[in-house]
Design a protein around this motif. Structure first.
Motif, PDB file in Angstrom:
ATOM      1  N   ALA B  64      43.109  93.725  59.220  1.00  0.00           N
ATOM      2  CA  ALA B  64      42.603  93.415  60.556  1.00  0.00           C
ATOM      3  C   ALA B  64      41.215  92.806  60.419  1.00  0.00           C
ATOM      4  N   ILE B  65      41.036  91.644  61.049  1.00  0.00           N
ATOM      5  CA  ILE B  65      39.726  90.996  61.013  1.00  0.00           C
ATOM      6  C   ILE B  65      39.075  91.180  62.383  1.00  0.00           C
ATOM      7  N   MET B  66      37.901  91.791  62.366  1.00  0.00           N
ATOM      8  CA  MET B  66      37.184  92.072  63.615  1.00  0.00           C
ATOM      9  C   MET B  66      35.978  91.147  63.702  1.00  0.00           C
ATOM     10  N   VAL B  67      36.024  90.205  64.669  1.00  0.00           N
ATOM     11  CA  VAL B  67      34.970  89.206  64.784  1.00  0.00           C
ATOM     12  C   VAL B  67      34.116  89.537  65.997  1.00  0.00           C
ATOM     13  N   ASP B  68      32.829  89.598  65.767  1.00  0.00           N
ATOM     14  CA  ASP B  68      31.886  89.848  66.856  1.00  0.00           C
ATOM     15  C   ASP B  68      31.915  88.669  67.825  1.00  0.00           C
ATOM     16  N   CYS B  69      32.202  88.942  69.114  1.00  0.00           N
ATOM     17  CA  CYS B  69      32.198  87.884  70.126  1.00  0.00           C
ATOM     18  C   CYS B  69      31.157  88.189  71.186  1.00  0.00           C
ATOM     19  N   SER B  70      30.158  88.966  70.828  1.00  0.00           N
ATOM     20  CA  SER B  70      29.136  89.304  71.819  1.00  0.00           C
ATOM     21  C   SER B  70      28.337  88.059  72.186  1.00  0.00           C
ATOM     22  N   GLY B  71      27.608  88.141  73.299  1.00  0.00           N
ATOM     23  CA  GLY B  71      26.892  86.976  73.819  1.00  0.00           C
ATOM     24  C   GLY B  71      25.960  86.353  72.813  1.00  0.00           C
ATOM     25  N   SER B  72      25.367  87.173  71.946  1.00  0.00           N
ATOM     26  CA  SER B  72      24.379  86.652  71.004  1.00  0.00           C
ATOM     27  C   SER B  72      24.998  85.729  69.965  1.00  0.00           C
ATOM     28  N   MET B  73      26.314  85.755  69.833  1.00  0.00           N
ATOM     29  CA  MET B  73      26.942  84.894  68.836  1.00  0.00           C
ATOM     30  C   MET B  73      26.771  83.417  69.190  1.00  0.00           C
ATOM     31  N   ASP B  74      26.390  83.141  70.428  1.00  0.00           N
ATOM     32  CA  ASP B  74      26.180  81.742  70.820  1.00  0.00           C
ATOM     33  C   ASP B  74      24.772  81.243  70.503  1.00  0.00           C
ATOM     34  N   TYR B  75      23.923  82.101  69.982  1.00  0.00           N
ATOM     35  CA  TYR B  75      22.551  81.680  69.663  1.00  0.00           C
ATOM     36  C   TYR B  75      22.294  81.827  68.186  1.00  0.00           C
ATOM     37  N   PRO B  76      22.274  80.822  67.411  1.00  0.00           N
ATOM     38  CA  PRO B  76      22.617  79.447  67.804  1.00  0.00           C
ATOM     39  C   PRO B  76      24.129  79.290  67.911  1.00  0.00           C
ATOM     40  N   PRO B  77      24.588  78.253  68.580  1.00  0.00           N
ATOM     41  CA  PRO B  77      26.040  78.075  68.784  1.00  0.00           C
ATOM     42  C   PRO B  77      26.801  77.961  67.465  1.00  0.00           C
ATOM     43  N   ALA B  78      26.098  77.506  66.429  1.00  0.00           N
ATOM     44  CA  ALA B  78      26.781  77.344  65.149  1.00  0.00           C
ATOM     45  C   ALA B  78      27.332  78.682  64.636  1.00  0.00           C
ATOM     46  N   LYS B  79      26.720  79.774  65.069  1.00  0.00           N
ATOM     47  CA  LYS B  79      27.131  81.085  64.569  1.00  0.00           C
ATOM     48  C   LYS B  79      28.592  81.380  64.927  1.00  0.00           C
ATOM     49  N   MET B  80      28.929  81.123  66.207  1.00  0.00           N
ATOM     50  CA  MET B  80      30.311  81.371  66.649  1.00  0.00           C
ATOM     51  C   MET B  80      31.267  80.439  65.919  1.00  0.00           C
ATOM     52  N   ARG B  81      30.803  79.180  65.784  1.00  0.00           N
ATOM     53  CA  ARG B  81      31.675  78.210  65.111  1.00  0.00           C
ATOM     54  C   ARG B  81      31.907  78.626  63.654  1.00  0.00           C
ATOM     55  N   ASN B  82      30.838  79.045  63.008  1.00  0.00           N
ATOM     56  CA  ASN B  82      30.973  79.486  61.618  1.00  0.00           C
ATOM     57  C   ASN B  82      31.846  80.727  61.496  1.00  0.00           C
TER      58      ASN B  82
END
Lengths: 481, 448
Positions: B64-82
């Motif tokens: 199971a892969i658990m990916v943090d999707c909290s609001g802070s993942m968008d700062y910087p946006p590259a974090k979510m993309r990565n």
């Protein structure tokens, strides 16, 4: 040679490893009080030694070391150095500072300090001490059958007692026939030879061995201070071509600073015994047979040094298995002794009004000193190096020089063949005669037991092995090999 | 049902390194126990669940892969993309047939793929579907990692597999549940699956991430640069795919009257196990080690025995490896090691310290002084921090722990490494300090 008593014989501070000047009383770097080094250990272990290089006697009188002061000159408590204050331990290379083990106070400080672990791999050394150079691995024998005799035996002595706490309520009752621990008497013995309850190692087969074969008997014991028995013996009897009896006893003492000394002694005693049993019935002169037996024993020990059987990382330095050997052959007219090392043969006449004698000359530092007239016997044996042996069987021995002597005793007596575990407690022939029972010729096994008991009563600091054989060889003992 | 095909389960071996010689009256026995698992295929039935394995293939596993999707993942946006890219890379690394799921984590846990409380079985189609689903991942919400772990546990336990593993990626503090909630979640998941934890960026709490990995017998690390996530995830998944046997426990038997002072894993990382003992019959206890592939780990066992007379010998501990079964029985993995105590009056023998024991004692101290030094530094105790980190520099240098030495050099200016003289750097990048703290427990093995 040193001319004067020196304030210190240390080359480096035992605390901080700072190099020292000869006249230093305190370490220049850390202020360690160099007079505070304690006396060397009292035990006199067997050591082997190159008789040519390190064997010079100290001319300086022994030094009276001052007691370490409780307070220093400023009336402040003297600093205490603990082992934990000192960093860096590596048995492979760098040295462990042990203030308890000062360099030898005489002469060359790097001489005979018993730090065999420092010796570089593969370098044959003339000096060896009969103590483990470092922890080694060895397999426990599976639980043996009847091993220790109950009566008057050390197994029941105070030394064998185990700390109380037999919390054994949760143990199932041992099924009938299962071995029960000799220490807590409640746990069963596992396949590795340890108690399943208290963990104590069970007596191994070689901890105590007794054998009686007609006219010859031998007893070997681990002693009270060593955790395994590195001595071994072999006894047998055969017949010469003319049908007269010949009795053989071989006793070997494994050198503890070598690897697998217990295997060395066992291999040597067996090989020598077999060689004699093969040669004597063919009519080989017993003295020649003795020489060949020692050579055969030497080859058997050398064969153990096969590097493929070496225990790799547990024994980083190649320190080939080694042992001493002493053997006696008794016939109806002759007594032949042969030896390498410091195990001995004593002659004790049945008629105690005649003089007993030691029949062997140790290959030891002390014996060499005495033989060279450099020290008297008392001085030589009081020295720390007294038990350093200068000859042994093993792949790293310089040159094999079997000593063989043939005697024609003119009266009946008993021959005592023993390791230094016994003669340390009865060195002089007269002392040995005192402890050999008067009926030794009739009851060799009992006598051997008594002699081992004498060594154990004295402290049992080493493994003890003794074979007792009457001279002349009684004819009923012949041919039973 | 018997299965006669050979499995990939590794063969275990146990080696004990110790100085068994104690002085008169000595009681403390130290030993380093090296447990090695090497390529299997030879022990067949001696594994936990041979019927689950088929020839020529790794054991069944669920991830199971658990990916943090909290609001802070968008700062910087590259974090979510990565994070998306990294998860995709991890999915690509899945072996065919492995069960898997992707969980999006905020203050609640959401199933991203496949959904409906199920696990997908990896093949070309499901891998593609999963990667499609990753595009839907968006940042928004809080962080409550305990809920992610509980969902992962539910999903993983739905599959009949032998290896269960999770991967947690977070970029922030666990702010939306109490530490007790996380603790409770970890306790309920411990022993049910193993889990690696990764912190991305520098806004997360080191002790939370290392605590998750420690409790769930996985690895913890920092990925300061989000761009490095994909490589790290691939590597983590490769390691997970290499696991061949799960729930291995180190079983320690000790005789009556002995006290176990501690049991620690000391390589590849320092991990205190003493308190994790599960009693296993008279005088025996099990310490969890998680799942194993082809690998080797070292444990430091310290036992206090009743003293005995010089010349005596006793068994201080017997080390073996077992797999506890559901019904209370165990599968013994065969290998065992003996920790012995031999009393001697030979001071040379009894005072020498086994090089392995000395080495790992130093490595454990290294991890401890780094942690203490960084704590003191945060608390503003410059002198205390300097002393502790100076000691760390000294230990790292002396033991050849080059990686840790490098990390230390980013936090302190080293004046004299051998003497342990250092100055705290005035300015330290947050990532460097967090990297040092996260990796402080990494050890090096003794040079042989």
């Amino acid at each position: 040679m040193s001319q004067m008593p020196q304030p210190t014989a240390l080359s480096r501070c035992p605390s901080c490893e700072e190099p020292l000047e000869a006249a230093d009383r305190f370490c220049g770097a850390c202020g360690y009080d160099l007079s505070a080094v304690s006396a060397p250990p009292q035990d006199h272990p067997t050591i082997t030694m190159n008789g040519t290089s390190a064997g010079l006697p100290p001319a300086a009188p022994s030094v009276d070391w001052p007691l370490a002061p409780e307070v220093d000159s400023a009336d402040v408590s003297a600093p205490v150095h603990r082992a934990a204050d000192i960093r860096g331990t590596d048995s492979g290379g760098s040295e462990l500072p042990h203030p308890e083990h000062p360099e030898h106070p005489h002469g060359d400080p790097a001489g005979v300090r018993p730090s065999v672990a420092k010796r570089p791999a593969g370098q044959p050394s003339g000096v060896r001490f009969d103590r483990p150079s470092e922890p080694d691995e060895y397999p426990l024998a599976p639980p043996a059958g009847e091993v220790r005799t109950a009566e008057g035996h050390p197994a029941d002595g105070p030394d064998r007692e185990v700390p109380a706490d037999p919390r054994t309520a949760d143990l199932p009752a041992p099924p009938a026939g299962a071995k029960v621990c000799v220490a807590c008497r409640s746990g069963q013995v596992d396949t590795d030879g340890y108690c399943e309850n208290c963990g104590h190692a069970q007596p191994r087969e070689r901890d105590h061995m007794e054998q009686e074969l007609g006219a010859v008997a031998a007893v070997s014991d681990r002693g009270l201070r060593h955790h395994r028995n590195e001595d071994a013996f072999a006894i047998s009897s055969t017949a010469l071509p003319d049908g007269s009896p010949a009795v053989v006893a071989v006793v070997c003492d494994g050198v503890s600073s070598a690897t697998r000394p217990d295997e060395a002694s066992l291999a040597a005693s067996r090989a020598a015994n077999e060689s004699l049993l093969a040669a004597l019935p063919l009519g080989t002169h017993p003295q020649q047979a003795m020489h060949e037996a020692i050579v055969a024993a030497s080859e058997a020990v050398n064969a153990l040094a096969d590097p493929s059987t070496a225990q790799g990382e547990h024994a980083p330095h190649v320190n080939a298995p080694a042992c001493t050997i002493v053997s006696a052959v008794v016939t109806s007219a002759l007594l032949i002794v042969g030896w390498v090392g410091d195990s001995r043969v004593y002659w004790i006449p049945v008629d105690r009004s005649s003089l007993p004698a030691r029949l062997t000359e140790d290959d030891s530092w002390a014996a060499q000193m005495v033989a060279a007239g450099l020290m008297n016997e008392a001085e030589a044996y009081a020295d720390e190096r007294a038990h350093a042996i200068t000859g042994w069987l093993g792949a790293d021995a310089y040159e094999l020089e079997p000593h063989t002597v043939s005697f024609k005793p003119d009266r009946p007596g008993v021959v005592v063949v023993c390791t230094d575990g016994l003669w340390n407690y009865a060195e002089a022939a007269e002392d040995m005669a005192e402890v050999v029972p008067l009926d030794a010729a009739e009851r060799p096994l009992h006598s051997a037991q008594v002699l081992v008991g004498h060594a154990l009563d004295g402290g049992g600091h080493d493994n003890v092995t003794v074979a007792v054989m009457p001279f002349p060889a009684p004819s009923q003992g012949a041919g039973s090999a | 049902m018997a299965n006669f095909s050979k499995s990939n389960v590794p063969q275990f071996s146990v080696d004990v390194y110790q100085n068994e010689y104690l002085p008169e009256g000595g009681r403390e026995v130290n030993a380093i126990v090296t447990v090695s698992a090497t390529g299997g295929g030879t022990i067949g039935s001696a594994v936990a669940a041979p019927h689950l394995y088929t020839a020529g293939q790794g054991p069944d596993a669920a991830v199971a892969i658990m990916v943090d999707c909290s609001g802070s993942m968008d700062y910087p946006p590259a974090k979510m993309r990565n994070a998306r890219d990294a998860t995709a890379a991890a999915i690509d690394t899945l072996r065919d047939g492995v069960h898997f799921a992707v969980i999006g984590g905020t203050h609640v846990a959401k199933e991203v793929y496949p959904g409906n409380g199920r696990l997908a079985v990896a093949d070309t189609a499901t891998r593609d579907q999963a990667k499609q689903a990753l595009r839907k991942l968006s940042a928004g919400g809080g962080t409550a990692i305990g809920t992610w772990l509980r969902l992962a546990d539910r999903l993983l336990s739905s599959a009949e597999v032998s290896i269960r593993h999770g991967i947690v990626l977070t970029d922030g503090r666990n702010e939306h549940e109490s530490p007790e909630d996380l603790r409770a979640a970890l306790d309920s998941c411990a022993g049910r699956f193993t889990c690696d934890a990764r912190g991305v960026g520098t806004d997360w709490e080191v002790k939370e991430v290392t605590g998750i990995a420690s409790a769930l017998l996985g690895t913890a690390d920092i990925v300061a640069d989000p761009a490095a996530l994909a490589a790290d995830f691939t590597h983590m998944m490769e390691t997970a795919m290499g696991k061949e046997v799960a729930d291995v426990a180190l079983r320690l038997w000790t005789p009556v009257g002995t006290e176990i002072k501690f049991v620690k894993q000391v390589a590849p990382t320092v991990e205190e196990l003493t308190a994790r003992r599960a009693e296993a019959g008279p005088r025996a206890g099990d310490y969890p080690t998680g799942s194993w592939g082809d690998e080797s780990r070292d444990y430091h066992v310290c036992v206090q025995v009743p003293t005995a007379a010089v010349g005596q010998e006793m068994l201080a501990a017997r080390v073996s490896l077992v797999i506890p079964q559901g019904d209370g029985s165990v599968q013994n993995l065969g290998a065992q090691g003996l920790v012995r105590a031999v009393w001697t009056d030979d001071m040379v023998a009894s005072t020498s310290i086994n090089p392995q024991v000395a080495h790992y004692t130093g490595q454990a101290e290294l991890a401890q002084v780094i942690q203490q030094g960084l704590d003191l530094r945060k608390a503003g105790d410059v002198d205390g921090a300097t002393a502790k980190l100076g000691r760390a520099v000294q230990l790292a240098g002396a033991s050849g722990n080059a990686d840790t030495a490098k990390l230390l050099a980013k936090v302190v200016d080293v004046v004299d490494a051998a003497a342990g003289t250092v100055r705290l750097k005035a300015r330290v990048a947050e990532a460097d300090e967090m990297t040092l703290e996260t990796r402080s427990t990494k050890t090096v093995r003794v040079k042989k």
